[in-house]
Design a protein around this motif. Structure first.
Motif, PDB file in Angstrom:
ATOM      1  N   ILE A   1       0.843  -1.213   0.000  1.00 15.15           N
ATOM      2  CA  ILE A   1       0.000   0.000   0.000  1.00 15.15           C
ATOM      3  C   ILE A   1       0.865   1.245   0.000  1.00 15.15           C
ATOM      4  O   ILE A   1       0.624   2.197  -0.745  1.00 15.15           O
ATOM      5  N   ASP A   2       1.943   1.217   0.779  1.00 10.67           N
ATOM      6  CA  ASP A   2       2.875   2.355   0.852  1.00 10.67           C
ATOM      7  C   ASP A   2       3.427   2.692  -0.517  1.00 10.67           C
ATOM      8  O   ASP A   2       3.435   3.845  -0.959  1.00 10.67           O
ATOM      9  N   ILE A   3       3.900   1.580  -1.207  1.00 11.34           N
ATOM     10  CA  ILE A   3       4.525   1.787  -2.523  1.00 11.34           C
ATOM     11  C   ILE A   3       3.516   2.352  -3.510  1.00 11.34           C
ATOM     12  O   ILE A   3       3.762   3.335  -4.194  1.00 11.34           O
ATOM     13  N   SER A   4       2.314   1.773  -3.592  1.00  8.31           N
ATOM     14  CA  SER A   4       1.337   2.246  -4.574  1.00  8.31           C
ATOM     15  C   SER A   4       0.877   3.679  -4.267  1.00  8.31           C
ATOM     16  O   SER A   4       0.669   4.473  -5.157  1.00  8.31           O
TER      17      SER A   4
ATOM     18  N   ILE B   1       1.139   6.718  -6.773  1.00 10.30           N
ATOM     19  CA  ILE B   1      -0.028   7.539  -7.141  1.00 10.30           C
ATOM     20  C   ILE B   1       0.294   9.014  -6.962  1.00 10.30           C
ATOM     21  O   ILE B   1       0.051   9.833  -7.853  1.00 10.30           O
ATOM     22  N   SER B   2       0.902   9.368  -5.826  1.00 11.20           N
ATOM     23  CA  SER B   2       1.184  10.781  -5.579  1.00 11.20           C
ATOM     24  C   SER B   2       2.190  11.316  -6.596  1.00 11.20           C
ATOM     25  O   SER B   2       2.087  12.448  -7.058  1.00 11.20           O
ATOM     26  N   LYS B   3       3.146  10.428  -7.015  1.00 10.73           N
ATOM     27  CA  LYS B   3       4.128  10.841  -8.011  1.00 10.73           C
ATOM     28  C   LYS B   3       3.438  11.097  -9.352  1.00 10.73           C
ATOM     29  O   LYS B   3       3.679  12.107 -10.030  1.00 10.73           O
ATOM     30  N   THR B   4       2.541  10.153  -9.711  1.00 16.18           N
ATOM     31  CA  THR B   4       1.822  10.279 -10.986  1.00 16.18           C
ATOM     32  C   THR B   4       0.955  11.536 -10.986  1.00 16.18           C
ATOM     33  O   THR B   4       0.912  12.278 -11.975  1.00 16.18           O
ATOM     34  N   VAL B   5       0.294  11.780  -9.868  1.00 13.40           N
ATOM     35  CA  VAL B   5      -0.564  12.976  -9.769  1.00 13.40           C
ATOM     36  C   VAL B   5       0.273  14.233  -9.911  1.00 13.40           C
ATOM     37  O   VAL B   5      -0.097  15.187 -10.610  1.00 13.40           O
ATOM     38  N   HIS B   6       1.456  14.199  -9.264  1.00 15.83           N
ATOM     39  CA  HIS B   6       2.346  15.362  -9.323  1.00 15.83           C
ATOM     40  C   HIS B   6       2.779  15.642 -10.763  1.00 15.83           C
ATOM     41  O   HIS B   6       2.717  16.783 -11.237  1.00 15.83           O
ATOM     42  N   ILE B   7       3.160  14.545 -11.465  1.00 21.81           N
ATOM     43  CA  ILE B   7       3.596  14.702 -12.866  1.00 21.81           C
ATOM     44  C   ILE B   7       2.431  15.210 -13.724  1.00 21.81           C
ATOM     45  O   ILE B   7       2.595  16.111 -14.548  1.00 21.81           O
TER      46      ILE B   7
END
Lengths: 338, 107
Positions: free
Chosen positions: A28-31, A35-41
């Motif tokens: 869960i931590d990794i996903s 997700i937050s990285k993808t949202v940021h990009i």
């Protein structure tokens, strides 16, 4: 099954559960990180996209308005009509003035700048007269700027030097004759000649010898009876063809229609473009429709002429009884044989 | 096991295609913007209506990239903008040539 066995298997099961729990938490931590990285990009990309779209819209404004401006002036010959009117006005309202070189035009946002250079004939040579800059907004002349390119001041250039037959003198004519008398023998001059009555173009031509160039004929237009002073804009036409492609008196037109008919055609064209003519400074009160009607009903009657030639020959005009007044224009060194 | 390798390969090709789509889309849009900016600068500062040749080359590359991006999977917004801007530059040049021939065209 003993009690010990039962305990150990329970322990193993609870350990197994603990492992699974730990692993799932890690997953869960990794996903969540992903997700937050993808949202940021995605946010970053959206921001850049928005900036680029805004920039594109801003950068499209100038080219699109330029296209519309060019289409406005290009379709229906709007720009060419404006250029034609300005060159025609020069030839029929400015004595002994012709266009030199090309006419430059620049189209901007629904306005057009036109630059014309004019020359006047003194002796056998054309000398620079002035540069005219006209700014049109849509199809109306907004401003007109004149830059003198000769020694004659602009106010002098704009002065009407002709004297109408039944009107009083506005300057000392004797002074002009004296000035002509004192000019050196080896010089050529441009002289505005005013007659005591009206003559037909043929009569005017026959008055002068081959030693004098008859350049421009001032013609009665019907406006002179109302007002004729130094600010009046005369009507007339050049008495020879021109090689400038913008000239309404180009030699091809003269060969086809003759001088008088070319002049009448030019006045007719200007009458058709009266709206444009009226937008030029100085020309607001001049009706080419009325002038054309007058010429049609009364014919071409000349009251003055611009001539150029050797001073010695010009002095002989003093003996001509039909010459009422003269005004000396430009004077140049001898160039009669060039 | 073979299935696993196949899956890995297809994943690899997919990510490569995605990257191509992204790069070509952005490049097309950027090429159009750069050429358009050059047209604006030339017109404002020097009253030039036409671009230097290098920008037309850039626009052609932009059109090609836009088409590539348009036919690969993913968001097509950049590709459309890129294609639109680059094609507009050619349309602008064409209209200017045709209309300019009609204005003040004396030999």
């Amino acid at each position: 099954m003993t009690r010990n066995d039962n305990d150990s298997s329970q322990e193993k099961y609870s350990e197994f559960l603990k492992d699974i729990k730990e692993q799932s938490i890690k997953h869960i931590d990794i996903s969540q990180k992903n997700i937050s990285k993808t949202v940021h990009i995605a946010k970053y990309k959206a921001k850049i996209s928005n900036i680029m779209i805004t920039l594109a819209i801003v950068l499209l404004l100038i080219p699109i308005t330029t296209i519309f401006s060019y289409l406005y002036y290009g379709i229906n010959n709007k720009a060419n009509d404006l250029i034609k009117v300005s060159s025609q006005l020069i030839y029929v309202t400015e004595p002994n003035i012709a266009l030199s070189e090309d006419i430059n035009t620049t189209i901007k946002f629904f306005n057009m700048d036109e630059e014309l250079n004019t020359v006047r004939r003194v002796g056998k040579k054309n000398i620079n007269n002035e540069s005219i800059y006209i700014r049109y907004v849509l199809d109306r002349a907004l401003s007109l700027k004149r830059d003198a390119r000769s020694s004659v001041p602009l106010t002098e250039m704009r002065t009407n030097h002709f004297i109408f037959p039944n009107k009083p003198f506005r300057f000392d004519v004797q002074k002009e004759w004296n000035q002509l008398d004192k000019l050196p023998k080896g010089s050529v001059a441009e002289v505005y000649v005013s007659f005591n009555t009206f003559y037909s173009p043929e009569d005017v031509r026959s008055k002068f010898t081959n030693e004098i160039d008859v350049r421009w004929l001032a013609v009665r237009s019907g406006r002179e009876d109302l007002s004729f002073n130094e600010h009046s804009i005369p009507l007339g036409y050049p008495l020879q063809g021109d090689s400038n492609m913008y000239s309404p008196f180009h030699t091809t037109y003269i060969d086809e229609y003759g001088l008088e008919q070319t002049f009448l055609n030019t006045v007719h064209d200007l009458a058709e473009q009266q709206k444009i003519v009226s937008s030029y400074p100085y020309y607001q009160n001049i009706s080419f429709v009325d002038q054309e009607n007058y010429l049609k009903s009364h014919g071409i009657k000349a009251y003055g002429v611009v001539v150029t030639g050797p001073v010695n020959e010009l002095k002989k005009l003093q003996n001509d009884k039909s010459v009422r007044a003269i005004k000396i224009g430009e004077v140049a060194l001898w160039n009669w044989e060039s | 096991m073979e299935l696993g390798i196949l899956n890995k390969e297809s994943k690899y090709t997919k990510s490569k295609l995605n990257l191509l789509h992204e790069i070509t889309g952005w490049f097309s849009f950027l090429a159009g913007l750069i050429s358009l900016a050059s047209l604006n600068i030339g017109f404002i500062l020097l009253s030039y209506l036409f671009l230097p040749t290098i920008f037309y080359v850039l626009s052609i590359i932009g059109i090609v990239c836009g088409l590539i991006s348009l036919f690969t999977k993913g968001s097509k917004m950049n590709a459309w903008w890129g294609l639109g801007l680059n094609l507009f530059l050619f349309l602008f040049t064409f209209i200017m040539i045709v209309v300019s021939f009609n204005i003040n065209s004396h030999p």
